[in-house]
Design an enzyme around this catalytic site. Structure first.
Site, mmCIF file in Angstrom:
data_model
loop_
_atom_site.group_PDB
_atom_site.id
_atom_site.type_symbol
_atom_site.label_atom_id
_atom_site.label_comp_id
_atom_site.label_asym_id
_atom_site.label_seq_id
_atom_site.Cartn_x
_atom_site.Cartn_y
_atom_site.Cartn_z
ATOM 1 N N ALA A 145 -13.110 -7.749 57.890
ATOM 2 C CA ALA A 145 -12.674 -6.333 58.298
ATOM 3 C C ALA A 145 -12.252 -6.255 59.819
ATOM 4 O O ALA A 145 -11.599 -5.470 60.090
ATOM 5 C CB ALA A 145 -13.862 -5.474 58.274
ATOM 6 N N SER A 178 -23.455 -10.142 68.680
ATOM 7 C CA SER A 178 -24.008 -10.610 70.055
ATOM 8 C C SER A 178 -25.769 -10.241 69.802
ATOM 9 O O SER A 178 -26.135 -9.129 69.337
ATOM 10 C CB SER A 178 -23.426 -9.764 70.946
ATOM 11 N N HIS A 359 -6.929 -22.172 93.148
ATOM 12 C CA HIS A 359 -7.515 -23.295 93.506
ATOM 13 C C HIS A 359 -6.871 -24.525 93.462
ATOM 14 O O HIS A 359 -7.531 -25.670 93.623
ATOM 15 C CB HIS A 359 -8.702 -23.315 92.548
ATOM 16 N N GLU A 384 -15.285 -5.240 71.088
ATOM 17 C CA GLU A 384 -15.311 -3.760 71.163
ATOM 18 C C GLU A 384 -13.887 -3.240 71.133
ATOM 19 O O GLU A 384 -13.396 -1.922 71.904
ATOM 20 C CB GLU A 384 -16.100 -3.008 72.526
ATOM 21 N N GLY A 385 -13.183 -3.617 70.218
ATOM 22 C CA GLY A 385 -11.649 -3.395 69.960
ATOM 23 C C GLY A 385 -10.750 -4.281 70.752
ATOM 24 O O GLY A 385 -10.606 -4.379 72.046
ATOM 25 N N THR A 386 -9.714 -4.992 70.200
ATOM 26 C CA THR A 386 -8.874 -5.603 70.850
ATOM 27 C C THR A 386 -7.696 -4.989 71.733
ATOM 28 O O THR A 386 -7.620 -3.888 71.568
ATOM 29 C CB THR A 386 -8.020 -6.642 69.894
ATOM 30 N N SER A 387 -7.011 -5.716 72.645
ATOM 31 C CA SER A 387 -5.900 -5.018 73.378
ATOM 32 C C SER A 387 -5.089 -4.183 72.499
ATOM 33 O O SER A 387 -4.521 -3.455 72.833
ATOM 34 C CB SER A 387 -5.544 -5.977 74.404
#
Length: 572
Positions: A145, A178, A359, A384-387
Site C-alpha cells: 500500500a 519505526s 569536504h 510520513e509521505g514522499t516528496s
C-alpha cells in the site's frame, strides 16, 4: 466504555511550553545526547546497525523525559504545542536522525489515541507514556500500500459473544515500522466492518510478532521492522474511540502536524551537515587561503543551502504558530504542513549532499560524519509521505483554490506582499510578489489549456507553489524580525538584517524558477495529446512580468557575499 468523537483540539490550540521551559528542555536534551551518544559511539552503532534501545528508553524516562513534551498536561505530560515539538525534533535530529525517529515514533504511535480515543483510553495509554515511558509504534504502512492508507489489507474481524462485540481478531502485515521490534505497544490500522479503524496491540499478544530489523541505507540507529499479525485477539476496549470507521479521518487530521516534525528532521540534519562544512572550510587551505574565503566554494556549497534551510524554517515556524493558534483542527493545515515538509526535507538533503562535496575526499569517509548524515537525512523525503506525495497534495489543493477564486488566490497574495514591500522594502517581499503573480498566470494558462491532465505538470506546479509560498513566509518572518515581533520561541541564530538578506536571495530564486519553469511546462505540455487544449505561448510570456523578474536579480552576488559574512562571522 463510552464512544467519543475525535478530539480535534489535540495539541492544536494553546501556547504550549513557556520559553524558559522550552530552552531548558533543549539544553538538557543536548547535554544528554552528547553524553550518551558521542560521535564515536554513533558511528559504531551505525556501522553495526544497532538501535541504542537503552538510550531511547532513557530519553523517555526519568533521566530526561523528552516524551512529556508530546503528552497533554491532563495525562501527566508537559503539554507542548507544535512549535515546541518542532524545536525538540530539530534538536534531536542535529545529533542523529535515527535516534530522533525512534523518539518521535512514540508520539506518532500515540497520535490516534490523542485524536480519537475515549477519555479512559487516553488516561490509560497516554498516562503510561508519561509515567512509565513506554515506547509506541505507528502501524499504518503495508507492504503493497505504501503511502495509500486507503489500500490497507489488514483486517479486524469482530468477536461476538451473547450478541455483543467483545473483541477483534486482527490479521495482516505492516511494513517499515519505526520501533517495530522494541515497541511496548502499537497502534494498528485495520479494516473493520465499519471501515478502517485504529487498534492498540500490546507486545507479547499471541500471534503478534516482528520480523528482523531492516538493513537500511540510513537511520541505522532507528529500529525499523515489519510487523506480523496472525489472528491476534484484542479486547474491544482496544478499539480506539470505541467506534469503527474513523481511522482515515483521524490520520488525515494530524498530517499537517506530523509532517511538520519530519520537516524539523530535515532542518536538523541539513544544518548539522552544513555547520561541519563551515567549520571545515575555515581550517582547510588551498592556494594560500582558507576555502571559506573562496566564492567558488562558499557561494555554491554553503550559502545557497543555508538560505534554503532558513526559508524552509520560515514556513515551518509559520505553520507551527497557526496550529498552536487552533487553525489546524480537522486537518485544515495539511497543505501548509506538506509545503513545510517538502521544502525542509529537500533542502536538508541538498545541504547534506553539498557538505560531502565541501569536504572533498574526506567527506566520503565515515569519520567526518557528513557521509552518515547524508544517508540519514535521505529518509525524510520518503517517510510520513514522499516528496512526490507532498507535491501532489499541494498541487491539488492550490489548484482548487485557483479555480474557486477564479484566479485571484495568488494575485491577492501578491497584493499583500506588495503592501509588505511598502513597509519593509528590504525583505524581498516585492520579489516574492512577482513570484506569486507569475504563478497565478502559469496556473491560468494550465486551466485554459487543460494541462493538469498531465500528472507530471500537476506535480511540477506543486513544486512551484511550495517555492512561492515559502518565499512569502520568509519575507513575513524577516519583516517580523525587523519589527521585533518574531515569535518568542522562534530560532534566533540569525538577526533581522541577516534574515532580510537571506529572504531577498530566496525570493529571487523563487521568482526566476516560477517564471522559467512555468513557461517550460506550460509550453512543453501544450502539444501533448493528453492536454486536449491549446496554449498561446506568446500570450503567457506577455502576461508574465519577465523583465521585472530578471531585473530583481540585481544585487544577488552582493547579497550572497553578505550571507557568507554572516555565516563566517566576519565583518568584511
Amino acid at each position: 466504555m463510552t464512544a467519543t468523537q475525535p478530539d480535534d483540539t489535540h495539541l492544536m490550540g494553546g501556547e504550549g511550553l513557556d520559553v524558559g521551559t522550552l530552552n531548558l528542555m533543549l539544553e538538557a536534551l543536548g547535554d544528554f545526547v552528547e553524553q550518551e551518544l558521542p560521535a564515536d559511539r554513533q558511528l559504531q552503532l551505525d556501522h553495526d546497525d544497532v538501535c541504542p534501545e537503552d538510550t531511547v528508553r532513557a530519553m523517555s524516562g526519568d533521566a530526561l523525559g523528552v516524551n512529556l513534551v508530546f503528552v497533554p498536561e491532563e495525562y501527566g505530560g508537559m503539554g507542548g504545542g507544535a512549535f515546541d515539538s518542532y524545536r525538540v525534533c530539530e534538536r534531536m535530529a542535529r545529533f542523529d536522525i535515527g535516534l530522533a525517529t525512534a523518539v518521535f515514533a512514540t508520539f506518532l504511535g500515540s497520535d490516534p489515541i490523542l485524536v480519537g480515543a475515549t477519555p479512559a483510553q487516553k488516561e490509560t495509554w497516554l498516562g503510561r507514556i508519561a509515567s512509565d515511558g513506554i515506547v509506541f509504534a505507528y502501524g499504518a504502512t503495508e507492504p503493497d500500500a505504501g503511502s495509500d492508507l486507503g489500500a490497507l489489507r489488514t483486517t479486524a474481524t469482530p468477536v461476538v459473544e451473547d450478541g455483543a462485540v467483545t473483541g477483534y481478531r486482527i490479521t495482516g502485515r505492516k511494513q517499515w515500522i519505526s520501533n517495530g521490534s522494541i515497541a511496548d505497544a502499537v497502534t494498528v490500522l485495520a479494516l473493520a466492518p465499519g471501515g478502517p479503524s485504529w487498534f492498540v496491540v500490546e507486545k507479547g499478544t499471541p500471534g503478534f510478532s516482528s520480523s528482523p530489523p531492516e538493513d537500511k541505507h540510513g537511520i541505522r540507529l532507528s529500529n525499523t521492522a515489519a510487523l506480523v499479525l496472525e489472528d491476534v485477539l484484542v479486547p474491544v476496549e482496544h478499539l480506539v474511540g470505541g467506534v469503527e470507521g474513523r481511522g482515515l479521518v483521524e490520520a488525515q487530521q494530524v498530517f499537517g502536524y506530523t509532517r511538520l516534525m519530519v520537516a524539523a528532521f530535515g532542518l536538523g540534519g541539513g544544518w548539522s551537515a552544513l555547520d561541519r562544512a563551515i567549520d571545515y572550510s575555515q581550517q582547510r587551505e588551498q592556494g594560500g587561503a582558507p576555502l571559506a574565503r573562496k566564492q567558488g566554494y562558499t557561494h555554491k556549497l554553503v550559502v545557497p543551502h543555508a538560505v534554503r534551510l532558513e526559508a524552509a524554517r520560515a514556513i515551518v515556524e509559520e505553520t507551527a504558530t497557526r496550529i498552536d493558534a487552533g487553525q489546524g483542527a480537522d486537518g485544515a493545515l495539511n497543505t501548509e504542513g506538506a509545503i513545510a515538509k517538502y521544502m525542509a526535507t529537500e533542502a536538508g538533503n541538498a545541504a547534506a549532499d553539498a557538505a560531502i562535496q565541501a569536504h572533498g575526499g574526506y567527506g566520503f569517509t565515515r569519520p567526518y560524519v557528513v557521509e552518515k548524515i547524508r544517508r540519514d537525512v535521505r529518509i525524510t523525503t520518503i517517510y510520513e509521505g514522499t516528496s512526490e506525495i507532498m507535491e501532489m497534495t499541494v498541487a491539488r489543493d492550490r489548484w482548487q483554490a485557483h479555480l474557486k477564486s477564479r484566479g485571484a488566490f495568488y494575485r491577492d497574495a501578491a497584493t499583500a506582499l506588495d503592501a509588505l514591500h511598502g513597509t519593509h522594502p528590504d525583505v524581498g517581499a516585492g520579489t516574492a510578489a512577482l513570484a506569486s503573480r507569475c504563478l497565478a498566470e502559469v496556473l491560468e494558462a494550465c486551466r485554459t489549456g487543460r494541462l493538469t491532465r498531465n500528472q507530471h505538470v500537476l506535480l511540477r506546479l506543486g513544486e512551484l507553489v511550495c517555492a512561492v509560498e515559502t518565499a512569502a513566509a520568509f519575507a513575513r518572518k524577516a519583516a517580523a524580525a525587523a519589527d521585533g515581533t518574531l515569535a518568542d520561541k522562534a530560532d534566533r541564530r540569525f538577526d533581522a538584517a541577516a534574515l532580510a538578506t537571506m529572504s531577498r536571495v530566496f525570493a529571487r530564486e523563487a521568482a526566476l524558477r516560477v517564471a522559467d519553469d512555468g513557461v517550460r511546462w506550460v509550453v512543453g505540455a501544450a502539444d501533448a495529446p493528453a492536454s486536449g487544449g491549446a496554449v498561446d505561448a506568446a500570450a503567457l510570456a506577455a502576461a508574465l512580468p519577465l523583465d521585472a523578474v530578471r531585473a530583481a536579480q540585481a544585487g544577488l552576488v552582493t547579497d550572497l557575499d553578505r550571507v557568507a559574512d554572516v555565516l563566517y562571522a566576519r565583518t568584511s
